[in-house]
Write an enzyme that holds these catalytic residues in place. Structure first.
Site, mmCIF file in Angstrom:
data_model
loop_
_atom_site.group_PDB
_atom_site.id
_atom_site.type_symbol
_atom_site.label_atom_id
_atom_site.label_comp_id
_atom_site.label_asym_id
_atom_site.label_seq_id
_atom_site.Cartn_x
_atom_site.Cartn_y
_atom_site.Cartn_z
ATOM 1 N N HIS A 115 0.829 -1.203 0.000
ATOM 2 C CA HIS A 115 0.000 0.000 0.000
ATOM 3 C C HIS A 115 0.866 1.256 0.000
ATOM 4 C CE1 HIS A 115 -3.842 -2.170 1.540
ATOM 5 N NE2 HIS A 115 -3.863 -1.991 0.243
ATOM 6 N N ARG A 130 -13.828 12.961 -4.017
ATOM 7 C CA ARG A 130 -14.391 11.943 -3.134
ATOM 8 C C ARG A 130 -14.612 12.556 -1.750
ATOM 9 N NH1 ARG A 130 -10.091 8.956 -5.894
ATOM 10 N NH2 ARG A 130 -10.988 7.315 -7.191
ATOM 11 N N ARG A 148 -18.645 14.715 -5.683
ATOM 12 C CA ARG A 148 -19.543 13.580 -5.478
ATOM 13 C C ARG A 148 -20.108 13.606 -4.062
ATOM 14 N NH1 ARG A 148 -17.117 7.688 -6.379
ATOM 15 N NH2 ARG A 148 -16.116 8.127 -4.366
ATOM 16 N N GLU A 173 -22.563 3.467 -12.563
ATOM 17 C CA GLU A 173 -21.775 2.416 -11.917
ATOM 18 C C GLU A 173 -22.468 1.066 -11.930
ATOM 19 O OE1 GLU A 173 -19.561 4.108 -8.251
ATOM 20 O OE2 GLU A 173 -21.507 5.128 -8.298
ATOM 21 N N ASP A 225 -16.840 0.153 -10.118
ATOM 22 C CA ASP A 225 -18.068 -0.546 -9.740
ATOM 23 C C ASP A 225 -18.803 -1.099 -10.953
ATOM 24 O OD1 ASP A 225 -18.640 -0.858 -6.966
ATOM 25 O OD2 ASP A 225 -18.718 1.310 -6.774
ATOM 26 N N CYS A 280 -14.395 8.305 -14.817
ATOM 27 C CA CYS A 280 -13.612 8.693 -13.641
ATOM 28 C C CYS A 280 -13.088 7.499 -12.864
ATOM 29 C CB CYS A 280 -14.431 9.594 -12.717
ATOM 30 S SG CYS A 280 -15.874 8.766 -11.999
#
Length: 825
Positions: free
Chosen positions: A444, A549, A585, A684, A708, A755
């Site tokens: 990560h 986000r 969003r 999505e 998604d 996106c």
């Protein structure tokens, strides 16, 4: 799973679905599909919660328990009670063929799987699981007596030797172990599987260490030999096929021994490439201040357990401040409440009266060891996440601060297994590059470094010692590392830096608009999650923010952020893109993004449950407070509102109505705010794509979320370790839905952007442009790769390869259409 027929099956019962699946993957490294293995992990129908479920365990036993029976391995506490209850729920005949064992779940699963694959009986497989820790304890000097499995194995081997002495057909060979890992688990497992194919009794003896002989049918017995590189093994067989068996196993042992690893680093001085870019400058070491954990006892275990719980909350806040707005934060938060860690630590406190820091450190070390021994590099890289969480909790208990850089000019940072929270705190303006002495490209931390555009390499311990050196250079694309580079190397690195700057269009040179060979423009927008992301994206020349986000305002909290606080944080982000378009969003929570203070109900399938717009409409006060904050922060800015996870037109109408109410409430109080604002939807789910023509009547623009959309179109959960091949947005089914949305958008004169991660994937972005997408929103560090992938192409060229991609059968073939078009000739 035909290969499992007639063999003992295994059931893995754990509070953690991740732990069980990782253990199954490890066992299958040894046996493949030869053994039926079922995971009954987590609570709830989908195992999404932490806990165990007796009905799920019962179903798993029924799946794998054939005529040979099944062995059940469990982790801690309630897993045993749930497994016992499961036996009461199943057919008595199946229960009679099922064994619950106290063997360790990880080592026991591996040992039992190997014995089952070799045709072991139910009692033999159970015994193998139960004794799985014996060789490890003996090797570490913790065993009070020789492992009983090894003792039994020695007795069995003695009988085989006696048979030899009595005149049975026999064969013997001696060979030295050349494998640097010795007779470790994988070659031992293959040895066992091969041995059972012969009509012969086979034994192995470690001549060098004077251990054995033991039968070549038990992973535990073979482990008890402690065979290391250079040790001489004596392989002996008796029986009708003794000669053939000994020859086959000797060849297998020799073939399993790879060439010895070099003792010195290669002359090319390469580490592992992690993040592209060239860095040269003074070298500094990342300074950690993790206090030493004392091994002391406490008088009040209950108070100490409560102290640990408070430290877990503080650690969550500490990690949240560093990882805010990233999916990595979700993984860390899951670890902070994982019973495999928390329950084990509290149990130690209550049982041993040890202090909280010591108890949690022991639990962390045990969990890290599980990941460290896995063969899959992605799963193995999660060890750093476990230590990151452990360090945060220890700091909360004993003091100390997060790792910091010494004061000074921008520098190349040397770290020892960089953690995600440390990587997130590195400022690109302060850090020229990163050399991780451990780590790897799938960690990560590596993902965060790439996102920040910081050049990095990993696995450099052989090249860069843990002390010394004044300057360093690295090439993150090739993995090359130089310690105190000489003048000629310095000139070469400076030349590479200049070439990269020229090719990457330094800050200010890019206007975010890429012109194809035919003159058509493709706009590059940025996905951001916080102020730092926004500043980097603006400097990289993004046209605007294609996806903000807002989860970063919510995810790392135990209470709901106030409306003013939301507006303040949003305003800081908006300021970085003053004068540019910003797509905000609304809260995309639920599913895999839990908000503790909302007290969401557990769901069998959270990805298809109350999430995104569904959650917002179920909590209207939460939605309207966020909308008011967006409008207030957006005054003076070109903001647009984006609705996530839309599946019906009614949802769009409902959010538009809520937006109107938010505007009216602000107007009534005289609060300055942005109005009107364009409102778009994220596509999505397949229903939104297929109904795009109708939804265009409600939406001002479309933004396709390929992450998604891919998950739902291919019915493959994002992040599932066994479904990685299906999580590819280049799949023709996904591309066909993209084309449907593009056509609906063009017909209604509605802008359409992408996106999701596909926008920044150089293997997919050309296909998207060929389908008619002219706005790609991605991590700013992906701009150069996407520009390179589109360089020199015309829209007609890209449209042709996109049509070819729509006509193939899978994602790999779709990606190949672009790759073939780019090859000369």
């Amino acid at each position: 799973m035909s290969g499992a027929a007639g063999r003992v099956g295994l059931v893995l019962v754990s509070h953690s679905r991740v732990l069980a699946e990782a253990t199954e993957a490890l066992a299958r490294q040894m046996t493949g599909e030869a053994v039926a293995i079922a995971c009954a992990a987590g609570a709830g129908d989908g195992g999404a919660e932490l806990g165990t479920d007796a009905t799920a365990i019962a179903a798993a036993i029924e799946r794998v328990c054939g005529p040979a029976g099944a062995v059940v391995l469990m982790d801690i506490g309630g897993a045993i009670l749930s497994a016992e209850m499961a036996l009461e729920l199943i057919d008595p005949a199946i229960a009679a063929r099922t064994r619950l064992t106290g063997g360790p779940i990880v080592e026991g699963a591996v040992a039992a799987a190997v014995r089952a694959a070799a045709g072991g009986t139910l009692d033999q497989v159970t015994a193998e699981a139960r004794q799985a820790l014996g060789p490890k304890a003996e090797q570490l000097g913790e065993a009070e007596r020789p492992a009983s499995a090894a003792v039994a194995a020695t007795d069995a081997a003695a009988a085989a030797v006696a048979a030899t002495d009595a005149g049975a057909l026999a064969a013997t060979v001696e060979l030295a172990i050349a494998d640097p890992g010795g007779l470790h688990a994988r070659p031992a497992a293959r040895l066992i599987t091969r041995a059972v194919a012969f009509d012969a009794a086979l034994t192995l003896e470690n001549v060098t260490a004077a251990r054995g002989p033991v039968p070549a049918s038990s992973l535990i017995a073979l482990a008890s030999l402690g065979a290391r590189r250079g040790d001489v093994l004596r392989l002996r067989g008796t029986g009708r096929q003794a000669v053939e068996a000994v020859e086959a196993l000797a060849a297998l042992l020799q073939r399993d021994a790879p060439p010895a690893a070099p003792t010195a680093p290669p002359a090319s001085c390469h580490a592992i490439p992690v993040a592209p870019g060239v860095a040269l400058g003074p070298m500094v070491r990342l300074v950690r201040s993790i206090p030493e954990v004392p091994e002391t006892t406490v008088d009040d275990p209950a108070a100490e357990a409560e102290r640990l719980r408070r430290a877990l909350d503080l650690a969550a806040q500490d990690l949240g401040s560093a990882l805010r707005g990233t999916d990595i934060l979700d993984a860390h938060q899951a670890l902070l409440c994982d019973p495999a860690l928390v329950d084990e630590a509290i149990s130690r406190i209550e049982r041993e009266r040890c202090n909280a820091a010591w108890a949690f450190r022991q639990a962390i070390d045990a969990a890290a060891a599980i990941y460290r021994q896995l063969d899959d590099p992605y799963l193995r890289a999660r060890e750093a996440d476990v230590h990151d969480v452990g360090d945060a909790v220890v700091r909360a208990l004993l003091g100390g601060a997060a790792a910091v850089l010494p004061d000074g000019p921008p520098a190349v940072v040397v770290a020892e297994d960089l953690t995600p929270s440390e990587a997130a705190r590195l400022e690109p303006g302060r850090v020229l590059g990163v050399i991780d002495r451990r780590g790897g490209p799938t960690s990560h931390a590596a993902i965060l470094l790439r996102s920040a555009g910081i050049p990095a390499v990993a696995g450099a311990a052989a090249l860069v010692p843990d002390a010394g050196g004044a300057r360093a250079g690295l090439d993150g694309a090739t993995g090359e590392v130089w310690l105190d580079p000489d003048p000629e190397t310095t000139i070469e690195l400076q030349r590479r830096q200049a070439a990269l700057r020229a090719s990457r269009r330094p800050p200010g040179a890019r206007d975010g608009r890429l012109r194809l060979a035919c003159g058509r423009e493709v706009e590059l927008w940025a996905n951001v999650a916080g102020p730092s992301d926004a500043r980097v994206a603006r400097e990289a020349g993004a046209v605007g923010i294609g996806l903000l986000r807002t989860e970063m305002l919510f995810l790392d909290r135990v209470d709901e952020p106030g409306e003013d606080e939301q507006a303040e944080l949003l305003a800081e982000i908006f300021a970085a893109f003053a004068g540019a378009p910003i797509v905000v969003r609304t809260l995309d929570a639920g599913g895999d993004k839990a908000l503790p203070y909302l007290d969401l109900d557990a769901e069998a399938n959270p990805s298809l449950g109350v999430r995104g717009v569904r959650l917002s409409l179920a909590r209207p006060a939460l939605l309207e407070a966020q909308l008011r904050a967006i409008l207030v922060a957006g005054r003076g800015h070109d903001i647009r509102v984006l609705i996530p996870m839309v599946s019906t037109a009614a949802e769009v109408s409902a959010v538009r109505a809520a937006l109107e109410r938010a505007h009216e409430a602000l107007a009534a109080t005289g609060a300055a705010h942005r109005w009107p604002v364009a409102t778009g939807i994220m596509v999505e789910v397949p229903s939104a794509a297929l109904m795009a023509e109708r939804l265009a009547r409600q939406a001002d623009f479309f933004s396709i979320g390929t992450n998604d959309l891919t998950q739902h179109t291919l019915a493959a959960e994002r992040g599932h370790p066994r479904l990685h091949a299906l999580a590819d947005p280049a799949h023709p089914a996904v591309l066909r839905l993209v084309r449907t949305v593009v056509e609906a958008g063009h017909a209604a004169k509605r802008p359409v952007s992408v996106c999701g991660e596909a926008a920044g994937d150089p293997g997919v972005a050309p296909l998207l442009v060929g389908l008619g997408i002219t706005r790609l929103s991605m991590c700013a560090s992906a701009f150069d790769a996407v520009e390179d992938a589109l360089a020199g192409a015309s829209f007609a060229d890209l449209a042709t390869i996109a049509e070819e991609a729509l006509a193939v059968d899978d994602a790999a073939a779709a990606r190949a259409t672009h790759a073939a078009a780019r090859r000369p000739g």
